[in-house]
Design a protein around this motif. Sequence first.
Motif, PDB file in Angstrom:
ATOM      1  N   ASP A 345       7.104 -51.280  19.192  1.00  0.00           N
ATOM      2  CA  ASP A 345       6.895 -51.319  20.637  1.00  0.00           C
ATOM      3  C   ASP A 345       8.207 -51.674  21.338  1.00  0.00           C
ATOM      4  OD1 ASP A 345       6.110 -51.656  23.234  1.00  0.00           O
ATOM      5  OD2 ASP A 345       4.333 -52.845  22.759  1.00  0.00           O
ATOM      6  N   TYR A 347       8.804 -52.036  24.386  1.00  0.00           N
ATOM      7  CA  TYR A 347       8.584 -52.922  25.524  1.00  0.00           C
ATOM      8  C   TYR A 347       8.385 -54.378  25.086  1.00  0.00           C
ATOM      9  CZ  TYR A 347       7.813 -48.444  27.804  1.00  0.00           C
ATOM     10  OH  TYR A 347       7.958 -47.152  28.267  1.00  0.00           O
ATOM     11  N   ARG A 348       8.237 -54.588  23.769  1.00  0.00           N
ATOM     12  CA  ARG A 348       8.091 -55.944  23.227  1.00  0.00           C
ATOM     13  C   ARG A 348       9.200 -56.206  22.213  1.00  0.00           C
ATOM     14  NH1 ARG A 348       1.820 -57.156  21.934  1.00  0.00           N
ATOM     15  NH2 ARG A 348       2.679 -59.270  21.897  1.00  0.00           N
ATOM     16  N   PRO A 606       3.895 -62.023  18.170  1.00  0.00           N
ATOM     17  CA  PRO A 606       4.210 -60.814  18.925  1.00  0.00           C
ATOM     18  C   PRO A 606       3.857 -59.519  18.217  1.00  0.00           C
ATOM     19  CG  PRO A 606       6.197 -61.710  17.949  1.00  0.00           C
ATOM     20  CD  PRO A 606       5.101 -62.670  17.627  1.00  0.00           C
ATOM     21  N   ASP A 662      -0.653 -61.116  19.254  1.00  0.00           N
ATOM     22  CA  ASP A 662      -1.157 -62.049  20.262  1.00  0.00           C
ATOM     23  C   ASP A 662      -2.047 -63.149  19.699  1.00  0.00           C
ATOM     24  OD1 ASP A 662       0.214 -60.794  22.361  1.00  0.00           O
ATOM     25  OD2 ASP A 662      -1.403 -59.338  22.641  1.00  0.00           O
TER      26      ASP A 662
END
Length: 669
Positions: A345, A347-348, A606, A662
């Motif tokens: 990802d 964006y992470r 994460p 998460d």
Amino acid sequence: MPLFSKLLIANRGEIACRIRRTAKRLGIATVAVYSDADRNALHVREADESLRIGPAPSGQSYLSIPAILDAVAHSGADAVHPGYGFLSERAEFAEALEDAGIAFVGPPPAAIRAMGDKIASKRLAASAGVSTVPGHIDIVEDEGQAARIAAAIGFPVMIKASAGGGGKGMRIAWTEAEAREGFRASRNEARGAFGDERLFIEKFIEEPRHIEIQVLGDRHGHLVHLGERECSIQRRNQKVIEEAPSPFLDAETRAAMGAEAVALAKAVGYHSAGTVEFIVDRDRRFYFLEMNTRLQVEHPVTELVTGLDLVEAMIRVAAGEPLALRQDDVRLSGWAIESRLYAEDPYRNFLPSIGRLTRYRPPAEGARPDGTLIRNDSGVAEGGEVSVHYDPMLAKLCAFGPDRPQAIAAMAEALDGFEVEGIGHNLPFLAAVMGSERFRAGRLSTAFIAEEFPDGFAGVAPGAEERLRLAAVAVFARHAIETRAAAISGTIDNHRRLIGRAFVVQGGGASLPVALEPAPRGFQLDFGPAGRLAIAGDWLPGRRQGVFEIAGETLTVKIDRAGSGFRLRWRGIDLNLHVREPHVAALTRHLRPKVKPDTSRLLLCPMPGILTALAVSEGDAVEEGQAVATVEAMKMENVLRTERQGVVKRVAVKAGDSLAADDLILELA
């Protein structure tokens, strides 16, 4: 008669599929091996036969020499191609095959052993007259010694695993504290990936380019080089985008690097395909980095500019055939670029992503009328599972063009048309790099990603022109949906819905009134002061992608319904737009923005992975940015740090736990 009757491919994923394609063309039957996690994988389905070799962990399957040898014996294969990674650079594996009378499609064990140890290889390279990077070319015993050596060399330094490659077991250190932490992380990664925790330290060359030379040799003493590959676009020492040739080298430097690469290969009695990697500074001074005694991930770009099939060449060399070409026969033609599609990802902070590929639709492969060509070496298929156990690379998308600008344009278009859903992936990031002015100008270094995206990747912010084009796409989509709804309502008591001609496009912090008039296959759109556009397209409701002609250019845009609006993705831009009637748009001023919850007191995992270390307990005081946990995912260690100062109020997990994205690790008071 085929060169071999049956080839066992001791690997998985895209490289196993790629080797199978050449073997099939040569009339050689193939055997796939698989772990429990790969039982239904694409490489297993495509092979002529397949054999289970063990559980999901690679140490018990793909890295198990006894398991692979047992599969060879059961299958009756007379040759083994190791691909890259796993056992490809294990001399004892090549020796075991030789002892069993099985052809190893790769270099001699002595060359693997000499070059597989990076410390020994640097010593050998220096004795062969090859330029090497200054450093401590000996084993570093502990983190204290690592800090002292690093300080003596002068920061920054690179801590590296002596065995293996692929970016595993590598860390850059700018301070003594980072040298200690980097030593621990590199040793753990090296132990897990290669079963060898030895490390060494060398000077880190600032503003470096990573350029490698492809070599190819036969068993009769003939060796050639096939030019260079530019591999400077890297993240965490892992290559992301490669190209051939390099936009930086001149003919003189290319010839000098090629000569040194061939000299090193001759010094170790090399045959088969191999790669000599160099670090090149701003003045085109080059230093030996390492030699990879195997096929490289990025070999397709060399194939595209030389017209050769390197897997075929390896098989023919393994069968004892002499090379069919000499150095003067090697010609580089055109330009090729490879983009690695990763399950991560962007964006992470590019953290690994796992799950099911609910949609996987690569762009069409093959030659195109404009002289470009698209190739996609893939190891997955729609519906497949991406596991936490292996490298996150899914595919290698390659574009060839007569020159570099055309190759970049072809790659950008192919990335637009590549559909992947169900997992996080780096397609938008790859598109952003293709659109970068610095990349297009060829101003590359291994620090490119860190310098161009210093705060991480947050997508490409659309300019006024891009925003207007995507607004036009949203209006087209809204009108297509309204037209379908009107057609459906028209079948009931002959009443047809009226479709409006005026809308307001809202989203991304802007509001654009638009009036439209029908035109062939589309509309003329009047955005008032923002401008006018003509749009035509083939999109219909239900499709996930549309091809549009806007202002004389072709755009391939991914389109998803997002509530009452549309999520549009193109060239790294990810934009949510609503197309509303003017009176509805006027009411949106009463909507309250959502408040993002404060999670600074929580440490959340994460990415999916295994919690390998937890450095604090309940009641411990922690500082902002303190390293408190380590999560291993897809063969990489990820150090997690606190966002704020505080006291650990609650620890929700323990070392060894499997975590999902998460999941709560700890909470601060």
